[in-house]
Design an enzyme around this catalytic site. Structure first.
Site, short mmCIF file in Angstrom:
data_model
loop_
_atom_site.label_atom_id
_atom_site.label_comp_id
_atom_site.label_asym_id
_atom_site.label_seq_id
_atom_site.Cartn_x
_atom_site.Cartn_y
_atom_site.Cartn_z
N GLY A 25 0.81 -1.22 0.00
CA GLY A 25 0.00 0.00 0.00
C GLY A 25 0.83 1.26 0.00
N ASP A 52 -3.84 4.86 0.92
CA ASP A 52 -4.31 5.16 2.27
C ASP A 52 -4.37 6.68 2.45
OD1 ASP A 52 -4.67 4.03 5.20
OD2 ASP A 52 -3.32 5.75 5.35
N TYR A 57 -5.10 14.46 6.79
CA TYR A 57 -3.91 14.78 5.99
C TYR A 57 -4.10 16.05 5.16
CZ TYR A 57 -2.69 9.87 6.98
OH TYR A 57 -2.42 8.67 7.59
N LYS A 86 -9.98 7.97 6.44
CA LYS A 86 -10.17 7.86 7.89
C LYS A 86 -11.04 8.98 8.45
CE LYS A 86 -5.44 6.12 8.12
NZ LYS A 86 -4.84 6.93 7.06
N ASN A 273 10.12 0.43 -3.39
CA ASN A 273 9.22 -0.08 -2.35
C ASN A 273 8.17 -1.04 -2.91
OD1 ASN A 273 10.58 1.44 -0.48
ND2 ASN A 273 9.09 3.12 -0.46
#
Length: 313
Positions: A25, A52, A57, A86, A273
């Site tokens: 993610g 995410d 944010y 969220k 990554n």
């Protein structure tokens, strides 16, 4: 013939929701919000399909712009994406939950959310100020709502098809056990800090017993001291396998059964990554048995206020 390793394609089925979460993610918390759109586009190009986000944010709109560009260009279909966002601490009162989700969907330019998380189990004073403080600078908490009341409001969002799954972030094992005991719809996902210096084996075991995906943030230790990426066990394995220390730590994360989030605005790091491959059993055992350091870098589980703890070398 080149051997294609499928570790990066791992997807975990949502036992308490619909669909599957890609294990690999991409987190969208950036210090410099102006890099958001470009970084998300680079992540999509690298192969990331799990993003995410969070109201807190303050950059959901910029994420939405990147998502819309690739969706409209036909490069990716919405069903291939897994989008989490969220509920912030100031919106825990049940009547504030649905409007908060609706606002996130609007900013992200999506009709539904794949997973909606309670950002922390701590309720703050409701209102537009995301960080309510008193004259002494202390957080103003909201004692007028319980976590289970907030959770019931999230369950209703699943009933209405507004989100495909729900979960909670920054929660302790004890608080999670209490929530699971009374939840009608169990948490599908629990997002916590986890890395080789904070493996959270007990929490992981509980999650696996109850069909909950553990989603690790700061899986590389957030570049803090002591530095996970300078851990001799990790660097030794990396050298042996001709991988970077980051790739070793991230592969370990998926192989032990957790999903992870990494964040970068640098295309080369984003690609690195994503490009993980399976570690030999010996390497997995070394990381579990030989790394003795235990440290938590983020104190959010104690206060509900996100933030990495500054430490001197």
């Amino acid at each position: 013939m080149t051997y294609y390793d499928t570790l990066r394609d791992t997807r975990f089925p949502l036992a308490h929701g619909t669909g599957e979460m890609p294990a690999v993610g991409f987190g969208t918390l950036f210090r410099d919000l102006s890099v958001t759109t470009q970084a998300v586009k680079a992540a999509l190009e690298a192969g990331f399909r799990h993003f995410d986000c969070a109201e807190r944010y303050r950059n959901e709109e910029q994420v939405g712009i990147a998502l819309q560009e690739v969706l409209q260009a036909g490069q990716v279909r919405r069903e291939e994406l897994f989008i989490t966002t969220k509920l912030w601490n100031t919106n825990h009162r049940p009547e504030r939950v649905e409007p908060a989700l609706a606002a996130s969907c609007r900013r992200l330019q999506v009709d539904y959310i794949d997973c909606y998380l309670i950002h922390t189990p701590f309720a703050f004073q409701p209102g537009d100020d995301q960080d309510p403080r008193d004259e002494q600078g202390r957080v103003i908490y909201d004692s007028g709502v319980t976590l289970i009341e907030t959770w019931r409001a999230l369950e209703r969002l699943v009933d209405e098809g507004r989100c495909k799954s729900i979960g909670v972030s920054d929660i302790t094992l004890e608080a999670l056990k209490a929530l699971v005991a009374v939840a009608r719809i169990k948490p599908a996902v629990v997002q916590v800090e986890s890395h080789p210096y904070l493996p959270e084996w007990e929490l992981l075991e509980f999650c696996q017993q109850h069909g909950i995906i553990l989603l690790a943030f700061a899986p590389l230790g957030h570049g803090m001291e002591p530095n996970v990426l300078e851990e001799p066990v990790i660097t030794g394995i990396a050298q042996r396998l001709q991988k970077t220390p980051a790739q070793v730590a991230l592969a370990w994360s998926v192989q032990r059964g957790t999903a992870f989030l990494t964040t970068s605005a640098t295309p080369a790091h984003i690609q690195e990554n994503f490009d993980i491959s399976t570690l030999p059993h010996r390497a997995m055992a070394e990381i579990r048995e030989e790394i003795q350091t235990r440290i938590r870098f983020n104190s959010v589980v104690e206060t509900g206020v996100p933030g990495f703890i500054p430490r001197k070398k």
